[in-house]
Design an enzyme around this catalytic site. Structure first.
Site, PDB file in Angstrom:
ATOM      1  N   THR A   1       0.770  -1.230   0.027  1.00 52.62           N
ATOM      2  CA  THR A   1       0.128   0.110   0.096  1.00 52.62           C
ATOM      3  C   THR A   1       0.788   1.230   0.086  1.00 52.62           C
ATOM      4  OG1 THR A   1      -1.893  -1.064   1.255  1.00 52.62           O
ATOM      5  CG2 THR A   1      -1.893   1.297   1.191  1.00 52.62           C
TER       6      THR A   1
ATOM      7  N   SER B   1       4.161 -29.391  -1.083  1.00 53.84           N
ATOM      8  CA  SER B   1       5.448 -29.106  -1.191  1.00 53.84           C
ATOM      9  C   SER B   1       6.200 -30.031  -0.149  1.00 53.84           C
ATOM     10  CB  SER B   1       5.978 -27.394  -0.913  1.00 53.84           C
ATOM     11  OG  SER B   1       5.602 -27.537   0.195  1.00 53.84           O
TER      12      SER B   1
ATOM     13  N   LYS C   1      11.246 -20.067   1.196  1.00 51.77           N
ATOM     14  CA  LYS C   1      11.771 -21.221   1.670  1.00 51.77           C
ATOM     15  C   LYS C   1      13.314 -21.309   1.673  1.00 51.77           C
ATOM     16  CE  LYS C   1       7.777 -23.802  -0.026  1.00 51.77           C
ATOM     17  NZ  LYS C   1       7.430 -24.613  -0.801  1.00 51.77           N
TER      18      LYS C   1
END
Length: 771
Positions: A357, A672, A715
């Protein structure tokens, strides 16, 4: 009467007393009070003389006028607050020759001034002339004039008459002093005649002005009555608000809009004129016309073409986010070259607190555009976007039109915040309503149900934000250019905290120059007190440090406070989070996986136990449906290749398998962890240890192929934080690895795998699975 007298002296401030006058006044100065009491103790005579300057507190001879009035003290009355009220009667004029100051009260040698003798006929002429002039003066003051004239008729001494006249007109004390100083009658008459002539002229001018004002007021009153009558007639004829209609027509002349728009508004104004004032439709029509007149039909703001300035603003307000900055500068370059160019619809997708934003506001400043923010979170009514039809009570334009009206130009930057949180119900599909707004081919003629006239949105630069693209309908997502705003690394958070958040919090809490937070303390806050993708929680923690430091600063009267990693717990308490570090030893049946969460990446330690049983598979750790299916797929794959790894088929019938992911209270799901669970199962079956310094991510198929996954940056960042040395990544994610910053990849070995054989070859200690 003696020519010289020794009398007490009272100095008067801003007042002059004439002979033959009875008057009272208050005394506050001690010398004046004592002088009045001294007069009362003797023959009651006192000399009253006026000060040249009223502010003089202790007057000397040079501070007093020479001519004063010898008076008789009739009464002395003590009042509260050390005030004394004195009633005196003026007797005759006197001149101050000498002022004595050796007593507590003032005294002086006073010369009694006698009025020189004059011929009786001259005195009579002077008497009549003075009365005539005073009579002329009284014409302008008829109420008080009648009483004064009767009183003056009874006075036959010209000197006394002149003194009484000057005493009874509202003249300043300096004017009265001027009359008092004229001892002989002729000089006194000339001075009085001059004063009366001036007063008469002032009164005449004032009377003329009053008459003119009265005439004007009468005219205004007449105009008011006529207007009220006209208003009543218009109400009877249903022609009220004619002035409002004229105002609308004037605004229409000044409006920058196309001919078709102006004709439509003119038609509505004409209709408004014919409506009855008391009808409900009149109010609706008025609101509609005002909305049309306030919209920026052809009004635009001038955009900047200074790429250097735009780049400086983006770099000043935000650290990192290179892809977003580059896209905005590309847009600006195209606009500068083409002078038009279609405005793209940019969708910033990323976790909360990553600056989506705020970057839109910076882009608006960089492009010199008006900024409008529209929050779409929880909007479920299609009319919120398209507006309500005017047939409904309380109808109003939609949020898009209101945003344009707020901006005042047709080419603002419009931020559509939280587009992934719009919903649909029986009132319409909100996301579908946004299709027309965000489609470059359709928004040239966007129709708001309230406005009805087509509005051109093609010049609006739309910036859309979302936390995820999964809940955005595909047709809507297809119209937007998605830019990933990924999680911040620890290094990025450190730079943001030091360069942006800390100065902001210091200013907000009044601690500029009074609080110093070391770099090590900032790193400790990031690692031990926050667990998030963005920096909102980090900013709150920095604000907490500032507030507690402010309290300590005032309580212990310190000039400056220093916070480092050694005394950080004093301000924030014990660390809340501890990263799950890599295991120290290679173990059987334990494999480190990688997961994406809404607050960034994390590592998952998957544990597998094999025990005697009936061949059942048990899953714990609050696993979602996708992860359960991945576990079953992994087990099926291992059973299909059991001969390759010399596993007895009866093992699957005589043993149960338990797969557990610690932190059981935290729900886990996502495609995953397939290869991680399959590796852990195979390790348990073959009693082969898995490398402790290795982590992996990827989905598995029944045939052992490794499928790509998402959230790779988060990750790999989690793996590096946990001290992992090697990461196994699906081969199809190679392009994603190239986009990961070198800062994260440094010191991390990333290996690409296509099948489970590749995974096992890298994961098992000594590559034992590769046989």
């Amino acid at each position: 009467m003696e020519n010289f007298k020794k009398l007490p002296v009272i100095a008067l401030r801003s007042m002059t007393i004439l002979p033959d006058t009875m008057i009272h006044f208050d005394l506050i100065r001690k010398k004046s009070i004592l002088a009045a009491e001294q007069a009362m103790s003797e023959d009651q005579e006192v000399f009253l003389v006026t000060q040249c300057h009223a502010e003089t507190e202790d007057p000397q001879a040079e501070d007093l006028y020479q001519i004063g009035c010898i008076a008789k003290v009739k009464q002395v009355t003590k009042l509260p607050d050390n005030l004394v009220r004195v009633l005196v009667e003026g007797v005759c004029r006197g001149r101050l020759r000498t002022l004595f100051g050796e007593w507590e009260w003032l005294g002086g040698d006073i010369e009694v001034l006698e009025v020189p003798a004059m011929d009786e006929s001259r005195k009579e002429a002077m008497l009549r002339s003075a009365r005539d002039r005073f009579t002329e003066y009284c014409k302008y003051y008829p109420r008080t004039g009648r009483t004064l004239l009767r009183h003056m008729e009874e006075i036959h001494d010209p000197g006394k008459l002149m003194d009484q006249i000057i005493e009874n007109i509202p003249a300043d004390y300096t004017v009265k002093q001027k009359i008092l100083e004229q001892v002989d009658l002729e000089s006194r008459f000339e001075a009085l005649a001059e004063v009366l002539a001036t007063e008469v002229e002032v009164a005449r001018i004032r009377t003329d002005l009053t008459e003119k004002v009265r005439e004007r007021v009468d005219k205004n009153q007449k105009d008011y009555i006529l207007r009220e009558q006209l208003k009543y007639i218009q109400e009877e004829l249903g022609e009220d608000d004619a002035s409002d209609a004229a105002l609308y027509e004037e605004k229409l002349q000044q409006l920058k809009a196309s001919k078709e728009v102006k004709e439509k508004i003119a038609k509505e104004i004409s209709r408004f004129k014919r409506l009855s004032t008391n009808s409900a439709e009149s109010g609706v029509e008025r609101a509609y016309i005002e909305t049309l007149l306030e919209l920026p039909w052809d009004k635009t703001s001038r955009e900047t073409s200074d790429l250097t300035r735009a780049e400086e603003i983006l770099d000043r307000d935000h650290y990192g986010l290179e892809q977003v900055k580059e896209r905005m500068l590309e847009f600006l370059a195209v606009r500068a070259l083409t002078k038009q160019g279609e405005s793209p619809i940019i969708c910033l997708v990323g976790p909360p607190g990553t600056g989506k934003t705020s970057i839109a506001r910076s882009v608006a400043e960089a492009l010199n555009k008006k900024y409008v923010r529209i929050s779409l979170g929880g909007v479920r009514d299609e009319a919120e976007i398209r507006g309500h039809r005017r047939t409904y009570v309380g109808s109003m334009p939609g949020r898009i039109v209101n945003g344009l009206r707020q901006a005042g130009v047709k080419n603002p930057l419009m931020l559509l915040d939280e587009v992934d949180k719009v919903s649909s119900d029986y009132k319409g599909d909100t996301a579908s309503a946004l299709l027309e707004v965000l489609d470059a081919e359709q928004n040239r003629n966007f129709r708001d149900h309230y406005v009805e006239i087509p509005i051109d949105l093609s010049e609006v630069l739309f910036v859309v934000t979302a936390n995820t693209t999964e809940t955005i309908p595909r047709p809507l997502l297809d119209r937007m250019e998605v830019i990933e705003v990924s999680s911040y690394t620890a290094a990025e958070k450190f730079h943001i905290a030091r360069e942006h958040l800390m100065p902001k919090q210091l200013k907000k809490n009044g601690m500029q120059g009074r609080l110093i937070v070391s770099d090590n303390a900032l790193r400790s806050v990031i690692e031990g007190y926050t667990r998030e993708a963005g920096v909102r929680g980090l900013e709150r923690k920095l604000g907490e440090i500032c507030r507690k430091a402010a309290r300590e600063l005032l309580k212990e009267d310190k000039s400056c406070i220093r916070v480092n990693d050694r005394n950080l717990e004093k301000y924030l308490g014990k660390p809340r989070f501890h990263s799950l570090k890599a295991n120290q030893t290679d173990e059987i049946g334990i494999v480190r996986g990688l997961a994406w969460t809404s607050v960034g990446g994390d590592t998952l330690q998957i544990e597998v136990n094999m025990m005697p049983g009936k061949g059942e598979l048990e899953l714990t750790g609050q696993l979602g449906d996708v992860m359960k299916e991945s576990a079953m797929t992994g087990l099926s794959y291992i059973r299909s290749v059991s001969e390759r790894y010399q596993i007895d088929p009866d093992v699957f019938k005589k043993n149960d398998f338990h797969i557990h992911i610690p932190e059981g209270a935290v729900p886990k799901d996502g495609p995953s962890a397939g290869i991680t669970m399959a590796t852990a199962l195979l390790s348990a079956l073959t009693h082969t240890p898995v490398r402790a310094d290795l982590a992996m991510t990827g989905e598995i198929t029944l045939r052992g192929r490794v499928l790509p996954i998402g959230g790779l940056k988060e990750k790999t960042l989690a793996a590096k934080t946990a001290g992992i040395k090697t990461v196994l990544v699906p081969e199809k994610n190679r392009p994603d690895v190239e986009e990961i910053p070198a800062e994260i990849k440094n010191g991390l070995e990333i290996l690409f795998v296509e099948t489970m054989d590749d995974v096992i070859a890298h994961a098992f200690v000594g590559g034992k699975g590769n046989n």
